[in-house]
Design a protein around this motif. Structure first.
Motif, PDB file in Angstrom:
ATOM      1  N   ALA A  50      -4.267   6.497  -4.138  1.00 14.19           N
ATOM      2  CA  ALA A  50      -3.298   6.908  -3.116  1.00 14.19           C
ATOM      3  C   ALA A  50      -3.990   7.160  -1.781  1.00 14.19           C
ATOM      4  O   ALA A  50      -3.505   6.721  -0.731  1.00 14.19           O
ATOM      5  CB  ALA A  50      -2.541   8.158  -3.569  1.00 14.19           C
ATOM      6  N   ASP A  51      -5.126   7.838  -1.823  1.00 15.79           N
ATOM      7  CA  ASP A  51      -5.862   8.119  -0.581  1.00 15.79           C
ATOM      8  C   ASP A  51      -6.317   6.830   0.102  1.00 15.79           C
ATOM      9  O   ASP A  51      -6.187   6.682   1.324  1.00 15.79           O
ATOM     10  CB  ASP A  51      -7.079   9.005  -0.859  1.00 15.79           C
ATOM     11  N   GLU A 108      -3.284   1.635   5.048  1.00 16.84           N
ATOM     12  CA  GLU A 108      -2.054   1.547   5.855  1.00 16.84           C
ATOM     13  C   GLU A 108      -2.327   1.908   7.314  1.00 16.84           C
ATOM     14  O   GLU A 108      -1.909   1.181   8.225  1.00 16.84           O
ATOM     15  CB  GLU A 108      -1.003   2.542   5.349  1.00 16.84           C
ATOM     16  N   ARG A 109      -2.998   3.025   7.511  1.00 19.72           N
ATOM     17  CA  ARG A 109      -3.266   3.493   8.883  1.00 19.72           C
ATOM     18  C   ARG A 109      -4.149   2.518   9.647  1.00 19.72           C
ATOM     19  O   ARG A 109      -3.905   2.235  10.815  1.00 19.72           O
ATOM     20  CB  ARG A 109      -3.887   4.888   8.852  1.00 19.72           C
ATOM     21  N   ALA A 168       0.841   3.930  -2.996  1.00 19.54           N
ATOM     22  CA  ALA A 168       0.492   5.334  -2.767  1.00 19.54           C
ATOM     23  C   ALA A 168       1.573   6.258  -3.324  1.00 19.54           C
ATOM     24  O   ALA A 168       1.266   7.267  -3.977  1.00 19.54           O
ATOM     25  CB  ALA A 168       0.277   5.590  -1.279  1.00 19.54           C
ATOM     26  N   CYS A 197       0.826  -1.209   0.000  1.00 16.96           N
ATOM     27  CA  CYS A 197       0.000   0.000   0.000  1.00 16.96           C
ATOM     28  C   CYS A 197       0.860   1.258   0.000  1.00 16.96           C
ATOM     29  O   CYS A 197       0.561   2.223  -0.705  1.00 16.96           O
ATOM     30  CB  CYS A 197      -0.938   0.014   1.206  1.00 16.96           C
ATOM     31  N   SER A 198       1.924   1.234   0.778  1.00 14.53           N
ATOM     32  CA  SER A 198       2.826   2.384   0.815  1.00 14.53           C
ATOM     33  C   SER A 198       3.481   2.617  -0.541  1.00 14.53           C
ATOM     34  O   SER A 198       3.495   3.738  -1.054  1.00 14.53           O
ATOM     35  CB  SER A 198       3.897   2.167   1.887  1.00 14.53           C
ATOM     36  N   CYS A 212      -5.042   3.795  -0.287  1.00 11.31           N
ATOM     37  CA  CYS A 212      -3.865   3.063   0.179  1.00 11.31           C
ATOM     38  C   CYS A 212      -3.376   3.624   1.509  1.00 11.31           C
ATOM     39  O   CYS A 212      -3.042   2.866   2.420  1.00 11.31           O
ATOM     40  CB  CYS A 212      -2.742   3.122  -0.856  1.00 11.31           C
ATOM     41  N   ARG A 213      -3.336   4.932   1.632  1.00  8.58           N
ATOM     42  CA  ARG A 213      -2.888   5.559   2.893  1.00  8.58           C
ATOM     43  C   ARG A 213      -3.847   5.231   4.033  1.00  8.58           C
ATOM     44  O   ARG A 213      -3.425   4.955   5.152  1.00  8.58           O
ATOM     45  CB  ARG A 213      -2.746   7.068   2.728  1.00  8.58           C
ATOM     46  N   GLU A 227       1.014   8.917  -6.354  1.00  6.14           N
ATOM     47  CA  GLU A 227       1.298  10.352  -6.186  1.00  6.14           C
ATOM     48  C   GLU A 227       2.315  10.817  -7.228  1.00  6.14           C
ATOM     49  O   GLU A 227       2.163  11.882  -7.822  1.00  6.14           O
ATOM     50  CB  GLU A 227       1.833  10.626  -4.773  1.00  6.14           C
TER      51      GLU A 227
END
Length: 111
Positions: free
Chosen positions: A47-48, A54-55, A17, A13-14, A50-51, A21
């Motif tokens: 990207a949104d 991740e969180r 993202a 995911c990182s 994926c971030r 971007e």
């Protein structure tokens, strides 16, 4: 425990993202930006998500699996949109997205 279960998916995911971007920024510098509008839009959404995935995985959230399912859908759409363009940044993004699809689907399926 959290690290082991989520580690490869968080990594994918990182990377995805960052690739998204990078692709969106590079697309905006291309001569025919309008032709790349769908690609840019997909890059931003992917990207949104994926971030966010991740969180949630880092927190071991009960919503992580569901967000990973949604993330896989967004990544697949982005891979298809970017894959239509021959720019290096689009091709690299499509590859990162495809890797993320595999990781997110595996995690969401309980693998």
């Amino acid at each position: 425990m959290v690290r082991q279960r989520y580690a490869s998916c968080i990594q994918a995911c990182s990377a995805c993202a960052i690739a998204c971007e990078t692709c969106a920024a590079a697309c905006l510098k291309e001569a025919d930006v309008q032709h790349l509008a769908t690609c840019i839009s997909c890059d931003i959404e992917c990207a949104d998500l994926c971030r966010l995935a991740e969180r949630l995985m880092a927190r071991d959230s009960p919503l992580a699996d569901e967000i990973c399912r949604l993330c896989a859908i967004a990544c697949q759409a982005c891979a298809e949109a970017c894959g239509k363009h021959q720019h290096d940044h689009c091709q690299q993004c499509a590859q990162a997205c495809q890797r993320c699809v595999v990781e997110c689907e595996a995690l969401a399926a309980g693998a």
